[in-house]
Design a protein around this motif. Structure first.
Motif, short mmCIF file in Angstrom:
data_model
loop_
_atom_site.label_atom_id
_atom_site.label_comp_id
_atom_site.label_asym_id
_atom_site.label_seq_id
_atom_site.Cartn_x
_atom_site.Cartn_y
_atom_site.Cartn_z
N MET A 1 0.85 -1.20 0.00
CA MET A 1 0.00 0.00 0.00
C MET A 1 0.88 1.25 0.00
O MET A 1 1.61 1.47 0.95
CB MET A 1 -0.84 -0.04 1.28
CG MET A 1 -2.12 0.70 1.18
SD MET A 1 -2.90 0.61 2.78
CE MET A 1 -2.89 -1.17 3.09
N ASP A 2 0.88 1.97 -1.08
CA ASP A 2 1.75 3.15 -1.10
C ASP A 2 1.02 4.34 -0.49
O ASP A 2 -0.16 4.28 -0.16
CB ASP A 2 2.18 3.47 -2.53
CG ASP A 2 1.01 3.70 -3.42
OD1 ASP A 2 0.85 4.80 -3.91
OD2 ASP A 2 0.20 2.76 -3.60
N LEU A 3 1.73 5.42 -0.34
CA LEU A 3 1.17 6.57 0.36
C LEU A 3 -0.01 7.19 -0.37
O LEU A 3 -0.94 7.67 0.24
CB LEU A 3 2.25 7.62 0.58
CG LEU A 3 3.24 7.25 1.68
CD1 LEU A 3 4.27 8.31 1.85
CD2 LEU A 3 2.48 7.05 2.99
N PRO B 131 2.42 -7.52 3.16
CA PRO B 131 3.22 -6.55 2.40
C PRO B 131 3.69 -5.35 3.22
O PRO B 131 4.67 -4.71 2.84
CB PRO B 131 2.28 -6.10 1.29
CG PRO B 131 1.21 -7.14 1.21
CD PRO B 131 1.10 -7.73 2.57
N ASN B 132 3.03 -5.05 4.33
CA ASN B 132 3.42 -3.87 5.09
C ASN B 132 4.42 -4.15 6.21
O ASN B 132 4.81 -3.26 6.95
CB ASN B 132 2.19 -3.16 5.67
CG ASN B 132 1.53 -2.28 4.62
OD1 ASN B 132 2.18 -1.83 3.68
ND2 ASN B 132 0.24 -2.05 4.78
N VAL B 133 4.85 -5.41 6.33
CA VAL B 133 5.83 -5.71 7.37
C VAL B 133 7.17 -5.07 7.00
O VAL B 133 7.45 -4.84 5.81
CB VAL B 133 5.97 -7.24 7.55
CG1 VAL B 133 6.73 -7.87 6.39
CG2 VAL B 133 6.64 -7.58 8.87
N ASN B 134 7.95 -4.72 8.00
CA ASN B 134 9.25 -4.09 7.76
C ASN B 134 10.06 -4.90 6.74
O ASN B 134 10.44 -6.04 7.00
CB ASN B 134 10.01 -4.02 9.08
CG ASN B 134 11.26 -3.16 8.97
OD1 ASN B 134 11.77 -2.93 7.88
ND2 ASN B 134 11.74 -2.68 10.10
N PRO B 135 10.35 -4.31 5.59
CA PRO B 135 11.02 -5.10 4.54
C PRO B 135 12.47 -5.45 4.88
O PRO B 135 13.06 -6.29 4.21
CB PRO B 135 10.95 -4.20 3.31
CG PRO B 135 10.68 -2.83 3.82
CD PRO B 135 10.02 -2.95 5.15
N SER B 136 13.01 -4.86 5.94
CA SER B 136 14.40 -5.21 6.27
C SER B 136 14.47 -6.44 7.19
O SER B 136 15.54 -6.79 7.67
CB SER B 136 15.11 -4.01 6.91
OG SER B 136 14.56 -3.76 8.18
N ARG B 239 -6.79 -0.35 8.83
CA ARG B 239 -5.91 -1.52 8.96
C ARG B 239 -4.65 -1.31 8.15
O ARG B 239 -4.72 -1.01 6.96
CB ARG B 239 -6.63 -2.74 8.41
CG ARG B 239 -7.41 -3.49 9.42
CD ARG B 239 -8.20 -4.56 8.74
NE ARG B 239 -7.47 -5.82 8.83
CZ ARG B 239 -8.04 -6.93 9.30
NH1 ARG B 239 -9.28 -6.94 9.66
NH2 ARG B 239 -7.36 -8.03 9.37
N ILE B 240 -3.51 -1.47 8.78
CA ILE B 240 -2.27 -1.40 8.01
C ILE B 240 -1.62 -2.77 7.91
O ILE B 240 -0.68 -2.95 7.16
CB ILE B 240 -1.28 -0.37 8.61
CG1 ILE B 240 -1.04 -0.63 10.08
CG2 ILE B 240 -1.80 1.04 8.41
CD1 ILE B 240 0.01 0.30 10.69
N ASN B 241 -2.14 -3.72 8.68
CA ASN B 241 -1.59 -5.08 8.57
C ASN B 241 -2.74 -6.08 8.60
O ASN B 241 -3.76 -5.84 9.25
CB ASN B 241 -0.61 -5.37 9.71
CG ASN B 241 -1.18 -5.08 11.09
OD1 ASN B 241 -1.92 -4.14 11.27
ND2 ASN B 241 -0.83 -5.91 12.06
N ASP B 242 -2.56 -7.18 7.91
CA ASP B 242 -3.59 -8.22 7.90
C ASP B 242 -3.24 -9.35 8.85
O ASP B 242 -4.11 -10.11 9.26
CB ASP B 242 -3.79 -8.77 6.49
CG ASP B 242 -4.57 -7.78 5.64
OD1 ASP B 242 -5.44 -7.08 6.19
OD2 ASP B 242 -4.30 -7.69 4.43
N LEU B 243 -1.96 -9.47 9.19
CA LEU B 243 -1.53 -10.48 10.15
C LEU B 243 -1.04 -9.76 11.40
O LEU B 243 -0.53 -8.64 11.31
CB LEU B 243 -0.36 -11.30 9.59
CG LEU B 243 -0.70 -12.52 8.72
CD1 LEU B 243 -1.25 -12.07 7.37
CD2 LEU B 243 0.53 -13.38 8.50
N VAL B 244 -1.21 -10.41 12.54
CA VAL B 244 -0.62 -9.86 13.76
C VAL B 244 0.90 -9.87 13.57
O VAL B 244 1.45 -10.83 13.04
CB VAL B 244 -0.99 -10.73 14.98
CG1 VAL B 244 -0.33 -10.21 16.23
CG2 VAL B 244 -2.51 -10.78 15.15
N LEU B 298 8.03 -2.48 13.22
CA LEU B 298 7.25 -3.65 12.80
C LEU B 298 6.69 -3.43 11.40
O LEU B 298 6.70 -4.31 10.56
CB LEU B 298 6.10 -3.92 13.78
CG LEU B 298 6.48 -4.25 15.21
CD1 LEU B 298 5.25 -4.31 16.08
CD2 LEU B 298 7.24 -5.57 15.27
N ALA B 299 6.15 -2.22 11.18
CA ALA B 299 5.56 -1.87 9.88
C ALA B 299 5.83 -0.38 9.66
O ALA B 299 5.19 0.47 10.28
CB ALA B 299 4.06 -2.14 9.88
#
Lengths: 402, 547
Positions: A1-3, B131-136, B239-244, B298-299
């Motif tokens: 989801m982008d900004l 997809p919103n989890v910290n990519p690092s 919601r910014i995450n779908d998984l806890v 985390l995100a």
């Protein structure tokens, strides 16, 4: 989801968008831009099952965005959601939507046979048949095609245009190419009178707006990528501004490409301009052709997409430079046509209800003719007010001293 | 002296949180009559002030194997009996570059011995899932975490208990116990809304008041040491995450991000507080900053997401021998005061957590049933709660979003009883899709007395606008369905905004500030809302509304 996609969260629920929505006013089945846009987006992120089929009732007029004090692109959010979730049902309406939205394809097929095609689509029997089969409302007249396209005509002009020291590129769009080449010719006449030559892009396709409105997002995205490529070539090669005479094409090239279709146009975005904005700037910088006085009264109708672009003021001021012309600016209201929307049988009644206020204003003004920058507004106004409606550039061309 | 109302029952339960309402249901299902008291609304204490996380137990696996085992066992039971309160989202325990990747194996082994299924994922697999989890991230473990709506859980417990003869008295406070010698035989109580006094006589009194349980024991001249630890959380607009998302390391501050219905939550901080402060929790700027900073790990999108509000709860930790708030066992503490202190007719169920509330109730009710000579077995782990009962045949078309949302909240059976007229179907809360029909149901069936209660039952006012657009509509419905006068319903409106305001104040920046400003402008600037409190009862309604 982008900004970009989370900008809906800036909505503070003031509901001004819904107050200004012409569809919400005319059709109680439409939940309005607030609920369909930012509210709905939040629920659709929770679960796609909150996608509402009623979103197809949005005309994409973008008056919600013009009204929004929080800078939320409400219309874009709705358009993107439709692109993502709308299911195409295989029925006669799909055929209709395909025909109405693929303006390029049907334009190139029809122009060589224009007299015949126009006669057929104008026949009351055919209208009734189209009404009953593919649900194109029988009250509507399909746009007339020109006998021979603008591009074809231009080929013979290309050399002359090359003679000018200053050049602009012109994105003519489907309407000028297939329906009204005269507008393109008028534009060339006006710009030539200002010592500016007109180039066309090497190739162009429909800007994509009818495709977006009818749910053919993939095809629209392909067109966008194609057009951006050719516009980029033109800018890199000639460094010309790229002008458009259609308020909707102009908005689409500049805003819908990145916002709705996710196509990057940043390289050329600053070069894109709407014709009246370009002309007025030229006029004010002293490059104004000599104009004959016109002792006429006109009403000016602001197209929704020009309103959204914030450019209506340029057209109005441009008209006011014409000597002797009395300009009555109508209250800015949607005409109800909204591109292909008003042609559809299921929308016809709502479309007429939306435009009613505008038609009343026009009737009471007793003008000699109407001016507007948008082709579908023109059709709608002519069909419902018996007033000839022309583009500002056409009026300018008529005022040029020969 | 005015006559005091007297209630007689077998069991009096004090505290309407997850534990109290679960005991209420357990008693009712075993045929034991009971009355539940709460000084406020159900789920208005710690129960409604946490993550709403359906733990798999993984978080406790390394440090507290017993809690982990209890969690996974209850996790499976709740998925069965309370499906309408649960979203089976799964959870990730992520390892970031600064964390020790070797901990993963320790973690997976500990989960295995507690009976928790795990799945080791590569960074890419984790990103594909979330997809919103910290990519690092450098690795992740997937566990059967989920979300648990504590408000719905309590409301369903009560609904089921009431249908089996139990009675609920909210906004009712114990003032003292009634004793005969070494036996407690009841309590003197007061209704805090009407100031009416009443007495409840019971064979057994259960203290399920959580952190407030220390006070309740005090009324019985008993001493229980509790260590109040405040935990603060932030609510995001969507919601910014779908998984806890958890961190795969020893539990620390702000390392759980939970998607709850239409929002996401980050928490928690942990701070020991004085017992006297448990009713006036304040969230500091420092806590908000920690939550945003740590949560962003985390995100990362969290740092740019609009914050709706902040809230805090108090962990009901019982001091069983020192240590600070985080390391102390969250184990279940069941005190039979007859055995422990020689005071018959009184027990306390303390400690524990939302996840183990049903188990705590089972243990407590086993003890009480034994004392009452009731031999019926516990069935709360077998019988689905009212909202979770789905009929196989009726796949009702849920094209109307209010119906869809309400079905998630209350289940098919309840929604079928909603008013289907045009008025009933009208939308009141646009952010959370609450209809007039749902509000009518909540007011009439779910012990709703004010707008704050209504929020807990329906999510009304929990969305982006925090009640700005829905509550004035909803407050008028208290006139239609709740016997409120216009004046009273206006006061409910103000009470609601004061409550919301508490949560908005700590995050008063950015869009939350714009929204608050707009709300203030509407209600104070346009409607002159503060004048409502200045109007006396005499001037109410007629005069006021005719002006």
């Amino acid at each position: 989801m982008d900004l970009v996609s989370t900008r809906f969260e800036k909505c503070i629920k003031c509901t001004i968008c819904t107050v200004y929505c012409p569809v919400a006013k005319a059709n109680p089945d439409y939940p309005g831009p607030k609920e369909s846009g930012p509210d709905g987006e939040r629920l659709r992120i929770k679960s796609p099952e909150y996608y509402d089929e009623a979103l197809k009732l949005c005309t994409n007029c973008k008056r919600c965005e013009t009204a929004c004090p929080s800078n939320v692109n409400v219309g874009d959010i709705i358009a993107v959601a439709r692109g993502k979730f709308e299911k195409k049902k295989l029925n006669p309406k799909l055929v209709r939507d395909y025909i109405l939205s693929h303006t390029d394809l049907f334009g190139s097929l029809s122009t060589p046979l224009a007299p015949l095609v126009n006669k057929i689509t104008d026949s009351p029997i055919i209208k009734t048949i189209m009404d009953k089969t593919v649900a194109i409302d029988k009250h509507k007249s399909l746009p007339k095609y020109a006998f021979g396209s603008f591009r074809n005509w231009y080929k013979k002009q290309a050399d002359t245009q090359m003679q000018f020291k200053r050049q602009v590129s012109y994105f003519h769009g489907c309407y000028v190419n297939y329906n009204n080449p005269q507008l393109g010719k008028d534009l060339i006449k006006v710009l030539n009178a200002m010592n500016i030559g007109v180039k066309l892009l090497k190739k162009e396709k429909c800007c994509g707006v009818p495709l977006i409105a009818n749910g053919f997002h993939d095809k629209a995205r392909k067109n966008a990528q194609f057009n951006v490529k050719h516009m980029t070539d033109a800018v890199e090669q000639f460094n010309t501004p790229i002008l458009s005479t259609s308020s909707t094409c102009a908005l689409t090239l500049k805003q819908e490409y990145p916002h709705v279709l996710n196509v990057d146009n940043s390289k050329i975005s600053s070069k894109l301009d709407f014709i009246t904005s370009f002309l007025l700037r030229e006029f004010m910088n002293g490059n104004m052709p000599t104009l004959k006085p016109v002792n006429k009264t006109i009403v000016y109708h602001t197209p929704c997409h020009l309103e959204r672009s914030g450019l209506a003021i340029f057209t109005i001021e441009l008209l006011r430079t014409i000597p002797g012309l009395k300009v009555i600016v109508l209250n800015s209201e949607c005409c109800g046509s909204a591109g292909t929307y008003g042609f559809k049988k299921e929308n016809y009644e709502v479309s007429m209800k939306i435009g009613q206020g505008l038609f009343e204003q026009i009737k009471q003004a007793n003008a000699d003719f109407a001016i507007t920058d948008c082709e579908t507004c023109k059709w709608q106004i002519e069909e419902n007010s018996d007033l000839e409606t022309i583009h500002p550039v056409t009026l300018l061309a008529q005022c040029l001293s020969d | 002296m005015a006559k005091v109302t007297r209630f007689n029952t077998e069991v009096l339960i004090i505290g309407g949180g997850a534990t109290g309402t679960s005991i209420m249901r357990d008693c009712a299902l075993r045929g034991i009559t009971c009355i539940l008291l709460d000084k406020g609304d159900i789920a208005s204490g710690t129960t409604g002030r946490n993550h709403g996380l359906l733990h798999s137990g993984a978080r406790y696996a390394v440090t507290d194997g017993e809690s982990a085992r209890e969690c996974i066992q209850e996790n499976k039971i709740l998925k069965h009996i309370a499906s309408h309160c649960i979203e089976d989202t799964s959870g990730l325990f992520i390892t970031l570059p600064e964390d020790d990747l070797d901990f993963q194996s320790t973690f997976i082994d500990a989960c295995a011995s507690a009976g928790i299924d795990t799945q080791r994922l590569t960074a890419q697999q984790a990103l594909d899932l979330e997809p919103n989890v910290n990519p690092s991230l450098i690795g992740a473990v997937k566990v059967p975490d989920g979300t648990l709506d504590p408000f719905r859980l309590c409301a369903s417990n009560v609904l089921d208990a009431k249908s089996h003869g139990a009675q609920l008295l909210t906004y009712s406070m114990v003032q003292s116990f009634i004793r005969i010698g070494d036996r407690i035989i009841g309590a003197k109580c007061i209704n805090t809304r009407t100031n009416e006094q009443f007495e409840v006589y019971a064979q057994e009194v259960i203290n399920a008041a959580g952190i407030w349980g220390k006070n309740i024991c005090h009324y019985a001249d008993l001493n229980v040491q509790m260590l109040p630890a405040k935990g603060s959380l932030l609510v995001f607009e969507h919601r910014i995450n779908d998984l806890v998302i958890n961190r795969c390391r020893k539990p620390a501050d702000a390392d759980i991000l939970v998607p709850g219905d239409s929002i996401s939550l980050i928490g928690t901080t942990s701070e020991e507080i004085d017992y006297k402060d448990i009713d006036s929790l304040k969230i500091s700027e420092k806590e908000v900053n920690i939550l945003i900073e740590e949560g962003g790990k985390l995100a990362p999108i969290l740092a740019q997401t609009r914050i709706l509000r902040a809230y805090a709860g108090v962990r009901p930790l019982v001091d069983i021998g020192g240590g600070d708030g985080r390391n102390i066992s969250r184990g279940i503490v069941l005190l039979d005061h007859e055995q422990r202190d020689g005071l018959a007719g009184f027990s306390s169920i303390l400690g524990g957590k939302l996840m183990t509330s049903r188990l705590m109730a089972e243990m407590t009710t086993d003890l009480i049933a034994n004392k009452l000579g009731n031999a019926t077995q516990c069935s709360t782990h077998l019988k689905p709660l009212p909202g979770s009962i789905t009929s196989n045949k009726s796949k009702t078309k849920k094209t109307v979003f209010t119906t869809k949302a309400a079905t998630h909240r209350h289940g098919e059976t309840a929604v079928a009883t909603f008013d289907q007229s045009t008025k009933g179907k009208s939308i009141v809360c646009e952010c959370e899709m609450v209809s007039v029909g749902e509000i009518e149901y909540a007011i009439k069936q779910l012990d709703v007395t004010n707008l704050v209660d209504l929020r807990r039952r329906t999510r009304l006012g929990m969305g982006s606008c925090q009640g700005e657009l829905c509550t004035y509509r909803a407050s008028s419905l208290f006139c239609d369905f709740g016997n409120c006068s216009g004046y009273e319903s206006s006061k409910l409106l103000m009470q609601f905004f004061e409550e919301r305001w508490k949560g908005i104040k700590p995050v008063l920046f950015g869009d939350a500030l714009r929204e608050a400003e707009f709300t203030y402008w509407l209600y104070e600037g346009l409607f002159g809302a503060s004048a409502i409190n200045q109007l006396g009862e005499k001037q109410q309604d007629k005069d006021y509304y005719e002006i």
